[in-house]
Design an enzyme around this catalytic site. Structure first.
Site, PDB file in Angstrom:
ATOM      1  N   HIS A  81       0.857  -1.195   0.000  1.00  0.00           N
ATOM      2  CA  HIS A  81       0.000   0.000   0.000  1.00  0.00           C
ATOM      3  C   HIS A  81       0.895   1.249   0.000  1.00  0.00           C
ATOM      4  O   HIS A  81       0.979   1.987   0.982  1.00  0.00           O
ATOM      5  CB  HIS A  81      -0.905  -0.023   1.233  1.00  0.00           C
ATOM      6  CG  HIS A  81      -2.086   0.889   1.167  1.00  0.00           C
ATOM      7  ND1 HIS A  81      -2.018   2.182   0.716  1.00  0.00           N
ATOM      8  CD2 HIS A  81      -3.376   0.683   1.503  1.00  0.00           C
ATOM      9  CE1 HIS A  81      -3.207   2.742   0.788  1.00  0.00           C
ATOM     10  NE2 HIS A  81      -4.063   1.845   1.259  1.00  0.00           N
ATOM     11  N   GLU A 140      -0.272   1.095  -5.780  1.00  0.00           N
ATOM     12  CA  GLU A 140      -0.233  -0.069  -4.902  1.00  0.00           C
ATOM     13  C   GLU A 140      -0.259  -1.364  -5.713  1.00  0.00           C
ATOM     14  O   GLU A 140      -1.319  -1.796  -6.155  1.00  0.00           O
ATOM     15  CB  GLU A 140      -1.428  -0.028  -3.944  1.00  0.00           C
ATOM     16  CG  GLU A 140      -1.633   1.327  -3.276  1.00  0.00           C
ATOM     17  CD  GLU A 140      -2.993   1.452  -2.614  1.00  0.00           C
ATOM     18  OE1 GLU A 140      -3.480   0.432  -2.070  1.00  0.00           O
ATOM     19  OE2 GLU A 140      -3.586   2.544  -2.642  1.00  0.00           O
TER      20      GLU A 140
END
Length: 295
Positions: free
Chosen positions: A158, A263
Site C-alpha cells: 500500500h 499499490e
C-alpha cells in the site's frame, strides 16, 4: 553504515551516502521513510500513529491476508486490509551489506489472538525483505503455507508516494487495461492515455502485464517508476478533499495534494497456496527515464 536496530524502528543506510536511508517500523514492518540523498520519496501523514496503536497512515503498509472487506468467505470476519499492518514483526537482521538488505518475519504467534481467531486454522510464515540501493528501494514478500490444507489470501504493498502537486501529476502506461472503479462500482477498459487527478480516484487495474512499468510523471518528468514481479494488479488512489477530511489520521488535510498511492498487489482475485507452497512477489521503486509503453 548498514542496519541500526532501535526499540521500535530499523534504519538502513546506504554505505555510499548517509543521506540515502530507509526507516522501517517494526509494527507492521511498515516502511515510514525512504530518502535518496536526503530527499523524501514517500508520503507520511503528520498524524500517523507510530506507537503501535493503529496502522500507519502513509509509507508502505502491508496488506494481508485480505484487501477489502468481504461479505462472505474465510476472510469475511477480518478487518479491511487484514492484520499484517497491525502486527509487530520479528526483525531477523541484516542479510547483505551492499546493497544493504534486512529481513522481517511474521507468523501466527506475532498476530493478536483475537484478530487471528477471525481467520482460524491457517498456519503461515511471511518473510519480508527490504533492499536499498543508491536510487532504488526493493521490497519482497515470501508467503509460505505451513499448514496441512490450502488457503487463499490477498497481498498488497500500500505504497504512498510523495509528489509536489497532485494536479501536476499523471500516471502512465495503463491505457487498454481492465479497471474496476471502486467509486463508480463499474468495470471498464481504460481508454485515457494517462490517469490524472482532479477529484478522488480509487481504481484497481487488473492483471496488468508485468512488463508494463507504472510511472508517476510530474510536469513531463518521471518522479517514480514502479516495476512489479508476481503482482498482477495495480491500485491507484488519491483521497482528494472529502475523503481526506473524514480520516482522523490524515494530516495535513490538504496532504492529498502531496501524495499518490500506487499499490501493486494480488487483490482482484484471491491467490491460493497449497500446503508447503510458497508465493514470492516484489516491487521495485526507482528512478528512470520517461517510458510511455503502447497498449
Amino acid at each position: 553504515m548498514g542496519a541500526e536496530e532501535l526499540d521500535t524502528t530499523v534504519i538502513l543506510t546506504h554505505p555510499s551516502n548517509p543521506q540515502t536511508q530507509v526507516s522501517i517500523l517494526k509494527y507492521g514492518a511498515t516502511v515510514v521513510s525512504w530518502t535518496i540523498e536526503g530527499e523524501e520519496q514517500l508520503w507520511l501523514s503528520t498524524a500517523a500513529k507510530l506507537d503501535g496503536s493503529k496502522a500507519v497512515r502513509g509509507g508502505i503498509p502491508l496488506v494481508f491476508p485480505v484487501f477489502g472487506k468481504k461479505d462472505s468467505g474465510p476472510t469475511a470476519q477480518l478487518p479491511q486490509h487484514g492484520f499484517a499492518r497491525n502486527s509487530t514483526w520479528e526483525f531477523l537482521g541484516q542479510t547483505k551489506e551492499n546493497p544493504p538488505t534486512v529481513q522481517f518475519a511474521l507468523g501466527p504467534e506475532n498476530v493478536d489472538p483475537e484478530t487471528l481467531a477471525k481467520w482460524p486454522g491457517n498456519d503461515f510464515t511471511l518473510i519480508y525483505t527490504i533492499e536499498l540501493t543508491e536510487e532504488s528501494l526493493k521490497t519482497t514478500i515470501d508467503i509460505e503455507n505451513t499448514d496441512s490444507h490450502p488457503w487463499e489470501f490477498n497481498w498488497l504493498f500500500h505504497t504512498y508516494l510523495n509528489v509536489k502537486d497532485i494536479e501536476d501529476v499523471l500516471v502512465s502506461n495503463l491505457p487498454g487495461e481492465i479497471c474496476y472503479d471502486q467509486l463508480l462500482k463499474q468495470t471498464y477498459e481504460e481508454k485515457l492515455p494517462v490517469v490524472t487527478f482532479v477529484e478522488e480516484v480509487d481504481r484497481i487495474y487488473q492483471k496488468v502485464p508485468e512488463n508494463k512499468l507504472i510511472q508517476v510523471v510530474a510536469l513531463g518528468h518521471p518522479v517514480h517508476t514502479l516495476k512489479r514481479d508476481g503482482l498482477p494488479d495495480v491500485v491507484v488512489w488519491n483521497p482528494w478533499i472529502k475523503k481526506s477530511d473524514g480520516m482522523s489520521d490524515f494530516l495535513p488535510k490538504d496532504g492529498y495534494k502531496n501524495m499518490v498511492c500506487i499499490e501493486p498487489g494480488y487483490v482482484h482475485e484471491f491467490k491460493k497456496l497449497e500446503p508447503g507452497e510458497k508465493y514470492t512477489a516484489s516491487q521495485l521503486l526507482y528512478k528512470d527515464h520517461l517510458k510511455f509503453q503502447a497498449v
